[in-house]
Design a protein around this motif. Structure first.
Motif, PDB file in Angstrom:
ATOM      1  N   VAL A  87       1.047  -1.160   0.169  1.00 26.39           N
ATOM      2  CA  VAL A  87      -0.190  -0.026  -0.338  1.00 26.39           C
ATOM      3  C   VAL A  87       1.279   1.098   0.090  1.00 26.39           C
ATOM      4  N   PHE A  88       1.674   1.165   0.759  1.00 22.77           N
ATOM      5  CA  PHE A  88       2.796   2.361   0.672  1.00 22.77           C
ATOM      6  C   PHE A  88       4.113   2.989  -0.671  1.00 22.77           C
ATOM      7  N   LEU A  89       3.842   1.331  -1.058  1.00 18.53           N
ATOM      8  CA  LEU A  89       4.376   1.654  -2.572  1.00 18.53           C
ATOM      9  C   LEU A  89       3.770   2.411  -3.441  1.00 18.53           C
ATOM     10  N   GLU A  99       5.112  -3.830 -10.148  1.00 14.67           N
ATOM     11  CA  GLU A  99       6.029  -3.857  -9.423  1.00 14.67           C
ATOM     12  C   GLU A  99       6.679  -4.136  -7.743  1.00 14.67           C
ATOM     13  N   VAL A 100       5.380  -3.956  -6.771  1.00 12.16           N
ATOM     14  CA  VAL A 100       5.282  -3.843  -5.797  1.00 12.16           C
ATOM     15  C   VAL A 100       5.927  -5.014  -4.580  1.00 12.16           C
ATOM     16  N   HIS A 101       5.130  -6.720  -5.632  1.00 18.51           N
ATOM     17  CA  HIS A 101       5.251  -7.758  -5.052  1.00 18.51           C
ATOM     18  C   HIS A 101       7.101  -8.031  -4.311  1.00 18.51           C
ATOM     19  N   PRO A 102       7.715  -8.050  -5.094  1.00 23.26           N
ATOM     20  CA  PRO A 102       9.446  -8.542  -4.678  1.00 23.26           C
ATOM     21  C   PRO A 102      10.141  -7.171  -3.930  1.00 23.26           C
ATOM     22  N   ILE A 103       9.297  -5.939  -3.821  1.00 20.68           N
ATOM     23  CA  ILE A 103       9.915  -5.412  -3.008  1.00 20.68           C
ATOM     24  C   ILE A 103      10.071  -5.659  -1.822  1.00 20.68           C
ATOM     25  N   ASP A 129      -5.135  -4.708   0.722  1.00 18.63           N
ATOM     26  CA  ASP A 129      -3.464  -3.884  -0.544  1.00 18.63           C
ATOM     27  C   ASP A 129      -4.395  -3.650  -1.668  1.00 18.63           C
ATOM     28  N   PRO A 130      -3.176  -2.751  -2.475  1.00 14.62           N
ATOM     29  CA  PRO A 130      -3.117  -3.117  -3.598  1.00 14.62           C
ATOM     30  C   PRO A 130      -3.188  -4.393  -4.707  1.00 14.62           C
ATOM     31  N   HIS A 131      -3.623  -5.282  -4.517  1.00 14.83           N
ATOM     32  CA  HIS A 131      -3.991  -6.375  -5.398  1.00 14.83           C
ATOM     33  C   HIS A 131      -5.556  -6.654  -4.319  1.00 14.83           C
ATOM     34  N   GLY A 132      -6.038  -6.046  -3.794  1.00 12.30           N
ATOM     35  CA  GLY A 132      -7.366  -6.677  -3.177  1.00 12.30           C
ATOM     36  C   GLY A 132      -7.549  -7.416  -2.692  1.00 12.30           C
ATOM     37  N   ASP A 133      -5.993  -7.893  -1.937  1.00 10.45           N
ATOM     38  CA  ASP A 133      -5.569  -8.163  -0.382  1.00 10.45           C
ATOM     39  C   ASP A 133      -6.356  -8.433   0.757  1.00 10.45           C
ATOM     40  N   HIS A 167      -0.461 -12.675  -8.987  1.00  5.66           N
ATOM     41  CA  HIS A 167       0.013 -10.886  -8.412  1.00  5.66           C
ATOM     42  C   HIS A 167       1.409 -11.386  -9.501  1.00  5.66           C
ATOM     43  N   SER A 168       1.363 -12.743 -10.486  1.00  5.51           N
ATOM     44  CA  SER A 168       2.375 -12.030 -11.980  1.00  5.51           C
ATOM     45  C   SER A 168       2.450 -10.842 -12.065  1.00  5.51           C
ATOM     46  N   LYS A 169       3.428 -10.188 -12.354  1.00  7.34           N
ATOM     47  CA  LYS A 169       3.319  -8.675 -12.960  1.00  7.34           C
ATOM     48  C   LYS A 169       3.199  -9.266 -14.539  1.00  7.34           C
ATOM     49  N   PRO A 170       3.756 -10.539 -15.382  1.00  8.01           N
ATOM     50  CA  PRO A 170       2.819 -10.187 -17.076  1.00  8.01           C
ATOM     51  C   PRO A 170       1.110 -10.418 -16.622  1.00  8.01           C
ATOM     52  N   PHE A 171       0.547 -11.071 -16.038  1.00  5.60           N
ATOM     53  CA  PHE A 171      -0.360 -11.194 -15.496  1.00  5.60           C
ATOM     54  C   PHE A 171      -1.121  -9.592 -15.611  1.00  5.60           C
ATOM     55  N   LEU A 172      -0.782  -8.940 -14.539  1.00  8.49           N
ATOM     56  CA  LEU A 172      -0.749  -7.320 -14.081  1.00  8.49           C
ATOM     57  C   LEU A 172      -0.405  -6.357 -14.871  1.00  8.49           C
ATOM     58  N   GLN A 173      -0.038  -6.668 -15.478  1.00  7.74           N
ATOM     59  CA  GLN A 173       0.229  -5.901 -16.882  1.00  7.74           C
ATOM     60  C   GLN A 173      -0.600  -6.252 -18.518  1.00  7.74           C
TER      61      GLN A 173
END
Length: 224
Positions: A87-89, A99-103, A129-133, A167-173
Motif C-alpha cells: 500500500v505504501f509503495l 512492481e511492488v511484490h518483490p520489494i 492492499d493494491p491487489h485487493g487482498d 499477482h504475477s507481473k505479466p498478468f497484472l500488466q
C-alpha cells in the motif's frame, strides 16, 4: 524475542504454508510447498523438520502440514507487513501494482513492530492492499468482503473488480493493457461454452473478451 531466532527462509516457508492452507482449505502437501517455494522435495522435507522442532508447524509425513498457533501468528504478521508495504509503495511512492511484490518480499522481514504500527497509522489503517487482498490488523484479524470469482458470475450480472488471485507481473500488466484495475465496473454479456471465455462490458463503455484462465483469477463484488 523468539521471532528473531527464526531465519528469513523459515519465515518464507511459514507464509507459503499459511497461504496454501487458506487457498486449499486443507493441510499443505509437500508437493504444493515445493512448488510455492520453487525448490526440491528433499529441501522441503528438511525445512519442515526444522520448523516442527521449533514447534511452528504440525507435521506428519504423508498427512500434510498446518501451522501451530505460534507459526500462524508469525505468518499472519508477515502478511500484514507485506501488504502494508505494498500500500505504501503504490499510494505514497507511486509504484505500479505489478512492481511492488518483490520489494515487499524484502521489506516484510523488517522486525520493528513500532515501525509497522506507525506505518499502519500513517496509511490510515487500510483494510486491503493494491491487489485487493485483506490486510490483517495488529490482532491478526482479516477484513471480510463479499466477493466472487468472475468465472462463477451469471450472464447479465454487474459488479466491481475488487481483487486479483494471481499477482504475477505479466498478468497484472495484461490487465493494465485492457484497462482492468480495482474499481473497474464490469457487466457480463456472454459466456462461450467452447472454452469458458466471457465477453464483458467495462465501465459501461468498452467491451472485452477474457479467457477462462483470466476469469478464474479476478474477484468481483456484485452490484446489489
Amino acid at each position: 524475542m523468539a521471532t528473531k531466532k527464526i531465519s528469513q527462509a523459515e519465515e518464507n516457508y511459514l507464509k507459503a504454508i499459511f497461504k496454501i492452507n487458506e487457498q486449499e482449505g486443507k493441510a499443505a502437501g509437500n508437493k504444493a510447498i515445493s512448488q510455492a517455494m520453487e525448490t526440491s522435495a528433499a529441501s522441503v522435507t528438511d525445512m519442515l523438520r526444522r520448523l516442527a522442532k521449533k514447534e511452528l508447524i504440525n507435521y506428519e509425513s504423508h498427512k500434510g502440514v498446518t501451522l501451530t498457533e505460534k507459526g500462524d501468528r508469525i505468518a499472519t504478521n508477515l502478511i500484514r507487513k507485506h501488504r502494508l508495504w505494498e500500500v505504501f509503495l503504490v499510494d505514497k511512492l507511486q509504484f505500479a501494482w505489478d512492481e511492488v511484490h518483490p520489494i515487499a518480499e524484502e521489506l516484510e522481514h523488517i522486525k520493528s513492530d513500532k515501525l509497522v504500527t506507525r506505518l499502519d497509522e500513517f496509511l490510515g489503517h487500510p483494510k486491503f492492499d493494491p491487489h485487493g487482498d485483506p490486510i490483517p490488523d495488529a490482532d491478526g484479524n482479516f477484513a471480510f468482503r463479499q466477493q466472487v470469482l468472475l468465472s462463477e458470475v451469471e450472464i447479465g450480472k454487474k459488479g466491481t473488480l475488487v481483487g486479483v488471485q494471481e499477482h504475477s507481473k505479466p498478468f497484472l500488466q495484461y490487465l493494465d493493457s485492457l484497462e482492468l484495475g480495482l474499481g473497474t465496473e464490469v457487466e457480463i454479456l456472454e459466456r462461450y461454452s467452447y472454452d469458458g471465455s466471457m465477453r464483458l462490458r467495462i465501465n459501461a463503455s468498452k467491451e472485452v473478451v477474457l479467457s477462462q484462465k483470466v476469469n478464474q483469477n479476478l474477484y468481483i463484488k456484485l452490484t446489489e
